[in-house]
Design a protein around this motif. Structure first.
Motif, short mmCIF file in Angstrom:
data_model
loop_
_atom_site.label_atom_id
_atom_site.label_comp_id
_atom_site.label_asym_id
_atom_site.label_seq_id
_atom_site.Cartn_x
_atom_site.Cartn_y
_atom_site.Cartn_z
N ALA A 1 14.38 74.85 181.69
CA ALA A 1 14.68 75.93 180.64
C ALA A 1 15.53 77.05 180.97
CB ALA A 1 13.28 76.46 180.27
N ARG A 2 15.28 77.43 182.22
CA ARG A 2 16.30 78.62 182.60
C ARG A 2 17.76 77.96 182.90
NH1 ARG A 2 14.34 82.33 187.07
NH2 ARG A 2 15.79 83.93 186.22
N ALA A 3 18.04 76.69 183.21
CA ALA A 3 19.26 76.19 183.29
C ALA A 3 19.97 76.15 182.00
CB ALA A 3 19.39 74.77 183.74
N ALA A 4 19.08 75.48 180.85
CA ALA A 4 19.45 75.67 179.50
C ALA A 4 20.06 76.93 178.87
CB ALA A 4 18.26 74.68 178.80
N LEU A 5 19.13 77.89 179.07
CA LEU A 5 19.50 79.03 178.80
C LEU A 5 20.92 79.73 179.40
CD1 LEU A 5 15.89 80.96 178.73
CD2 LEU A 5 17.37 80.42 176.47
N LEU A 6 20.87 79.29 180.64
CA LEU A 6 22.23 79.83 181.40
C LEU A 6 23.23 78.89 180.55
CD1 LEU A 6 23.60 81.20 183.96
CD2 LEU A 6 23.45 79.18 185.02
N LEU A 7 23.29 77.81 180.51
CA LEU A 7 24.44 77.10 179.98
C LEU A 7 24.64 77.50 178.59
CD1 LEU A 7 23.66 73.44 181.20
CD2 LEU A 7 25.61 74.81 181.57
N ILE A 8 23.53 77.81 177.78
CA ILE A 8 23.86 78.36 176.38
C ILE A 8 24.44 79.79 176.32
CG2 ILE A 8 22.51 79.46 174.05
CD1 ILE A 8 20.44 77.08 175.00
N HIS A 9 24.03 80.50 177.13
CA HIS A 9 25.02 81.89 177.50
C HIS A 9 26.26 81.72 177.68
CE1 HIS A 9 25.53 86.19 178.26
NE2 HIS A 9 25.72 85.82 179.43
N ARG A 10 26.61 80.83 178.71
CA ARG A 10 27.95 80.81 178.95
C ARG A 10 28.76 80.03 178.14
NH1 ARG A 10 28.90 80.89 184.97
NH2 ARG A 10 30.85 79.33 184.37
N MET B 1 8.10 78.20 190.85
CA MET B 1 8.97 77.80 189.38
C MET B 1 8.65 76.13 189.00
SD MET B 1 12.76 78.16 187.98
CE MET B 1 12.67 79.93 188.15
N THR B 2 8.13 75.88 188.07
CA THR B 2 8.02 74.47 188.10
C THR B 2 9.23 73.96 187.29
OG1 THR B 2 7.45 74.78 185.41
CG2 THR B 2 5.71 75.04 187.04
N PRO B 3 9.41 72.43 187.40
CA PRO B 3 10.54 71.78 187.00
C PRO B 3 10.87 72.10 185.54
CG PRO B 3 9.30 70.40 187.99
CD PRO B 3 8.45 71.54 188.04
N GLU B 4 9.91 72.25 184.85
CA GLU B 4 10.13 72.49 183.13
C GLU B 4 10.71 73.94 183.24
OE1 GLU B 4 7.13 71.38 184.45
OE2 GLU B 4 7.23 69.18 183.77
N GLN B 5 10.16 75.10 184.00
CA GLN B 5 10.70 76.27 183.84
C GLN B 5 12.26 76.38 184.18
OE1 GLN B 5 7.82 78.11 186.30
NE2 GLN B 5 6.85 79.02 184.34
N ALA B 6 12.53 75.63 185.42
CA ALA B 6 13.94 75.55 185.96
C ALA B 6 14.84 74.99 185.13
CB ALA B 6 13.81 74.59 187.07
#
Length: 126
Positions: free
Chosen positions: A8-17, A1-6
């Motif tokens: 983006a996943r962290a941002a999606l996790l925070l949005i969901h929470r 997983m690239t830093p950009e993908q990580a």
């Protein structure tokens, strides 16, 4: 997983929470995360930091539990290693203070030198 993908996943996790725990709409959550990433202040940016802290706390909890369970064994191992070190530092009374020969010398003398064979002798041996 690239830093950009990580990221983006962290941002999606925070949005969901943010949506689940604070009742924000999707647009409000995305805006808050984007503002926080840019370093801007917004009406919900403080919630992004709170959720990021909560995510880290939840992720670290199993590690804290493991470290707490491992602590007694690590302390016992440290005590045993300290006792071993102390035992190895003391010199037993049976060892002479000064040996009768240098440490590198053996009681059997130097190793015998190997005689070099001539070509004729080597041919006879084969």
């Amino acid at each position: 997983m690239t830093p950009e993908q990580a990221s983006a996943r962290a941002a999606l996790l925070l949005i969901h929470r943010l949506i689940r725990h604070h009742g924000l709409t999707y647009e409000e959550a995305v805006t808050a995360v984007t503002q926080r990433r840019r370093g801007e202040d917004g009406p919900h940016t403080h919630l992004v930091l709170a959720e990021a802290t909560a995510v880290l706390r939840e992720a670290m909890e199993p590690l804290r539990t493991f470290a707490a369970a491992l602590r007694p064994a690590a302390e016992a191992a440290a005590r045993a290693m300290a006792a071993l070190t102390a035992a190895l530092r003391t010199t037993p009374a049976t060892t002479p203070a000064r040996p009768d020969r240098p440490a590198w010398a053996t009681p059997y003398g130097p190793p015998p030198r190997r005689r070099r064979q001539s070509r004729k002798e080597a041919a006879r041996v084969r």
